[in-house]
Design a protein around this motif. Structure first.
Motif, PDB file in Angstrom:
ATOM      1  N   PHE A  10       0.814  -1.211   0.000  1.00  8.47           N
ATOM      2  CA  PHE A  10       0.000   0.000   0.000  1.00  8.47           C
ATOM      3  C   PHE A  10       0.852   1.268   0.000  1.00  8.47           C
ATOM      4  O   PHE A  10       1.938   1.300   0.578  1.00  8.47           O
ATOM      5  N   GLY A  11       0.318   2.304  -0.647  1.00  8.12           N
ATOM      6  CA  GLY A  11       0.966   3.602  -0.710  1.00  8.12           C
ATOM      7  C   GLY A  11       0.457   4.373  -1.910  1.00  8.12           C
ATOM      8  O   GLY A  11      -0.064   3.793  -2.869  1.00  8.12           O
ATOM      9  N   SER A  12       0.615   5.690  -1.872  1.00  9.69           N
ATOM     10  CA  SER A  12       0.157   6.534  -2.972  1.00  9.69           C
ATOM     11  C   SER A  12       1.232   6.752  -4.029  1.00  9.69           C
ATOM     12  O   SER A  12       0.934   7.209  -5.131  1.00  9.69           O
ATOM     13  N   ASN A  13       2.473   6.455  -3.685  1.00  8.15           N
ATOM     14  CA  ASN A  13       3.561   6.601  -4.652  1.00  8.15           C
ATOM     15  C   ASN A  13       4.699   5.671  -4.262  1.00  8.15           C
ATOM     16  O   ASN A  13       4.644   4.978  -3.240  1.00  8.15           O
ATOM     17  N   ALA A  14       5.746   5.678  -5.082  1.00  7.48           N
ATOM     18  CA  ALA A  14       6.849   4.740  -4.877  1.00  7.48           C
ATOM     19  C   ALA A  14       7.556   4.953  -3.549  1.00  7.48           C
ATOM     20  O   ALA A  14       8.031   3.998  -2.924  1.00  7.48           O
ATOM     21  N   GLU A  15       7.637   6.191  -3.088  1.00  9.03           N
ATOM     22  CA  GLU A  15       8.310   6.468  -1.817  1.00  9.03           C
ATOM     23  C   GLU A  15       7.475   6.013  -0.626  1.00  9.03           C
ATOM     24  O   GLU A  15       7.985   5.434   0.326  1.00  9.03           O
ATOM     25  N   GLN A  16       6.159   6.251  -0.692  1.00 14.79           N
ATOM     26  CA  GLN A  16       5.288   5.860   0.418  1.00 14.79           C
ATOM     27  C   GLN A  16       5.246   4.351   0.590  1.00 14.79           C
ATOM     28  O   GLN A  16       5.210   3.847   1.718  1.00 14.79           O
ATOM     29  N   VAL A  17       5.258   3.635  -0.529  1.00 13.92           N
ATOM     30  CA  VAL A  17       5.100   2.186  -0.427  1.00 13.92           C
ATOM     31  C   VAL A  17       6.298   1.535   0.259  1.00 13.92           C
ATOM     32  O   VAL A  17       6.185   0.449   0.829  1.00 13.92           O
ATOM     33  N   LYS A  18       7.445   2.218   0.234  1.00 14.51           N
ATOM     34  CA  LYS A  18       8.621   1.696   0.931  1.00 14.51           C
ATOM     35  C   LYS A  18       8.415   1.670   2.445  1.00 14.51           C
ATOM     36  O   LYS A  18       9.108   0.951   3.160  1.00 14.51           O
ATOM     37  N   GLN A  19       7.467   2.457   2.924  1.00 15.02           N
ATOM     38  CA  GLN A  19       7.173   2.479   4.357  1.00 15.02           C
ATOM     39  C   GLN A  19       6.302   1.298   4.783  1.00 15.02           C
ATOM     40  O   GLN A  19       6.139   1.046   5.976  1.00 15.02           O
ATOM     41  N   ASP A  20       5.741   0.592   3.807  1.00 12.75           N
ATOM     42  CA  ASP A  20       4.950  -0.605   4.108  1.00 12.75           C
ATOM     43  C   ASP A  20       5.923  -1.766   4.300  1.00 12.75           C
ATOM     44  O   ASP A  20       6.214  -2.519   3.368  1.00 12.75           O
ATOM     45  N   GLU A  21       6.427  -1.908   5.499  1.00 11.64           N
ATOM     46  CA  GLU A  21       7.473  -2.901   5.759  1.00 11.64           C
ATOM     47  C   GLU A  21       6.998  -4.323   5.502  1.00 11.64           C
ATOM     48  O   GLU A  21       7.752  -5.159   4.990  1.00 11.64           O
ATOM     49  N   GLU A  22       5.752  -4.597   5.851  1.00  9.38           N
ATOM     50  CA  GLU A  22       5.236  -5.948   5.604  1.00  9.38           C
ATOM     51  C   GLU A  22       5.096  -6.193   4.105  1.00  9.38           C
ATOM     52  O   GLU A  22       5.407  -7.286   3.616  1.00  9.38           O
ATOM     53  N   GLY A  23       4.625  -5.177   3.382  1.00 10.38           N
ATOM     54  CA  GLY A  23       4.516  -5.324   1.927  1.00 10.38           C
ATOM     55  C   GLY A  23       5.864  -5.580   1.280  1.00 10.38           C
ATOM     56  O   GLY A  23       5.988  -6.416   0.378  1.00 10.38           O
ATOM     57  N   MET A  24       6.894  -4.885   1.734  1.00 12.33           N
ATOM     58  CA  MET A  24       8.237  -5.095   1.196  1.00 12.33           C
ATOM     59  C   MET A  24       8.748  -6.495   1.525  1.00 12.33           C
ATOM     60  O   MET A  24       9.385  -7.156   0.704  1.00 12.33           O
ATOM     61  N   GLN A  25       8.433  -6.960   2.736  1.00  8.85           N
ATOM     62  CA  GLN A  25       8.835  -8.316   3.118  1.00  8.85           C
ATOM     63  C   GLN A  25       8.139  -9.349   2.250  1.00  8.85           C
ATOM     64  O   GLN A  25       8.754 -10.342   1.822  1.00  8.85           O
ATOM     65  N   ILE A  26       6.860  -9.121   1.968  1.00 13.53           N
ATOM     66  CA  ILE A  26       6.100 -10.038   1.114  1.00 13.53           C
ATOM     67  C   ILE A  26       6.784 -10.194  -0.238  1.00 13.53           C
ATOM     68  O   ILE A  26       6.897 -11.301  -0.774  1.00 13.53           O
ATOM     69  N   MET A  27       7.254  -9.082  -0.807  1.00 14.97           N
ATOM     70  CA  MET A  27       7.897  -9.136  -2.118  1.00 14.97           C
ATOM     71  C   MET A  27       9.240  -9.848  -2.064  1.00 14.97           C
ATOM     72  O   MET A  27       9.592 -10.592  -2.976  1.00 14.97           O
ATOM     73  N   ARG A  28      10.003  -9.634  -0.987  1.00 12.30           N
ATOM     74  CA  ARG A  28      11.285 -10.339  -0.854  1.00 12.30           C
ATOM     75  C   ARG A  28      11.069 -11.846  -0.785  1.00 12.30           C
ATOM     76  O   ARG A  28      11.766 -12.626  -1.463  1.00 12.30           O
ATOM     77  N   ILE A  29      10.114 -12.260   0.036  1.00 10.74           N
ATOM     78  CA  ILE A  29       9.827 -13.696   0.176  1.00 10.74           C
ATOM     79  C   ILE A  29       9.320 -14.272  -1.138  1.00 10.74           C
ATOM     80  O   ILE A  29       9.696 -15.385  -1.534  1.00 10.74           O
ATOM     81  N   LEU A  30       8.482 -13.518  -1.821  1.00 10.01           N
ATOM     82  CA  LEU A  30       7.968 -13.967  -3.120  1.00 10.01           C
ATOM     83  C   LEU A  30       9.106 -14.224  -4.095  1.00 10.01           C
ATOM     84  O   LEU A  30       9.119 -15.232  -4.816  1.00 10.01           O
ATOM     85  N   GLY A  31      10.076 -13.315  -4.133  1.00  8.48           N
ATOM     86  CA  GLY A  31      11.217 -13.493  -5.023  1.00  8.48           C
ATOM     87  C   GLY A  31      11.997 -14.757  -4.716  1.00  8.48           C
ATOM     88  O   GLY A  31      12.380 -15.513  -5.619  1.00  8.48           O
ATOM     89  N   ARG A  32      12.233 -15.015  -3.425  1.00 11.08           N
ATOM     90  CA  ARG A  32      12.967 -16.224  -3.046  1.00 11.08           C
ATOM     91  C   ARG A  32      12.168 -17.486  -3.361  1.00 11.08           C
ATOM     92  O   ARG A  32      12.730 -18.503  -3.785  1.00 11.08           O
ATOM     93  N   ASN A  33      10.846 -17.427  -3.150  1.00  9.47           N
ATOM     94  CA  ASN A  33      10.017 -18.591  -3.456  1.00  9.47           C
ATOM     95  C   ASN A  33       9.981 -18.887  -4.954  1.00  9.47           C
ATOM     96  O   ASN A  33       9.978 -20.050  -5.371  1.00  9.47           O
ATOM     97  N   MET A  34       9.936 -17.823  -5.753  1.00  5.99           N
ATOM     98  CA  MET A  34       9.972 -18.015  -7.207  1.00  5.99           C
ATOM     99  C   MET A  34      11.305 -18.638  -7.621  1.00  5.99           C
ATOM    100  O   MET A  34      11.344 -19.569  -8.440  1.00  5.99           O
ATOM    101  N   ALA A  35      12.387 -18.126  -7.059  1.00  5.94           N
ATOM    102  CA  ALA A  35      13.713 -18.663  -7.376  1.00  5.94           C
ATOM    103  C   ALA A  35      13.802 -20.141  -7.005  1.00  5.94           C
ATOM    104  O   ALA A  35      14.344 -20.953  -7.761  1.00  5.94           O
TER     105      ALA A  35
END
Length: 199
Positions: free
Chosen positions: A145-170
């Protein structure tokens, strides 16, 4: 996506965690392109628009091992251009006689200011599940969640979700590669039994 933003940043993060090269030098979505002038019925390939970005993407998709489709959320749905793009991609591919997407892993990611993520996420996943594609998940639904690229970086859980997704895809890609080296056969393709509700 048409320009760098929330979705673009998420895809970059996922790709970093996948740690593989990905083709990203061309933009396949161009709302300003006038496709009407290029109509030509190519019945043998089920491709109606010639020399356009969809057909170019389908050719590249043949050599890809997996896919990530990302979208901002508009009116509780995925980006309209992306849905039109995916409709044509998957329909033309399914009618071409080639199994371009079958058994290749895919993920969808969505970003919103406030709400509508789950319905947009579900909309994108339907393209994969109807094509026998393994859907790669994370520890939560692939959204942030966020209104722009900078705000979404503050969504720590969202960022974690993407990191885990990348590792799972790999991990899934490596498993498929290992299975191929071992000679493990893919599941047999069945002939579809179409059953209409109204006869």
């Amino acid at each position: 996506v048409e320009k760098p933003g929330m979705t673009c940043n998420f895809i970059k993060m996922i790709v970093r965690n996948i740690a593989i090269d990905i083709y990203n030098k061309r933009t396949y979505l161009n709302a300003k392109e006038d496709a009407v002038d290029k109509l030509e019925d190519k019945v043998e390939k089920r491709l109606i628009l010639i020399n356009d970005k969809v057909n170019e993407f389908v050719e590249l998709a043949k050599s890809a091992d997996g896919y990530i489709f990302g979208s901002p959320v508009h009116y509780a749905g995925a980006y309209g251009n992306l849905i039109s793009f995916m409709n044509r991609v998957f329909f033309s591919a399914s009618r071409s006689g080639e199994e371009i997407f079958r058994l290749k892993p895919a993920s969808a990611i969505v970003c919103a200011r406030r709400a509508g993520c789950t319905s947009a996420f579900d909309e994108l996943n339907k393209f994969f599940s109807i094509n026998e594609m393994p859907i790669i998940s994370s520890r939560y639904w692939n959204m942030a969640f966020g209104s722009n690229a900078e705000q979404v970086k503050q969504d720590e859980e969202g960022m974690q979700i993407m990191r885990i997704l990348g590792r799972n895809m790999a991990y899934h890609l490596k498993c498929q590669e290992f299975a191929t080296k071992l000679g493990l056969e893919s599941p047999a393709k069945e002939t579809v039994n179409y059953t209409n509700f109204i006869r």
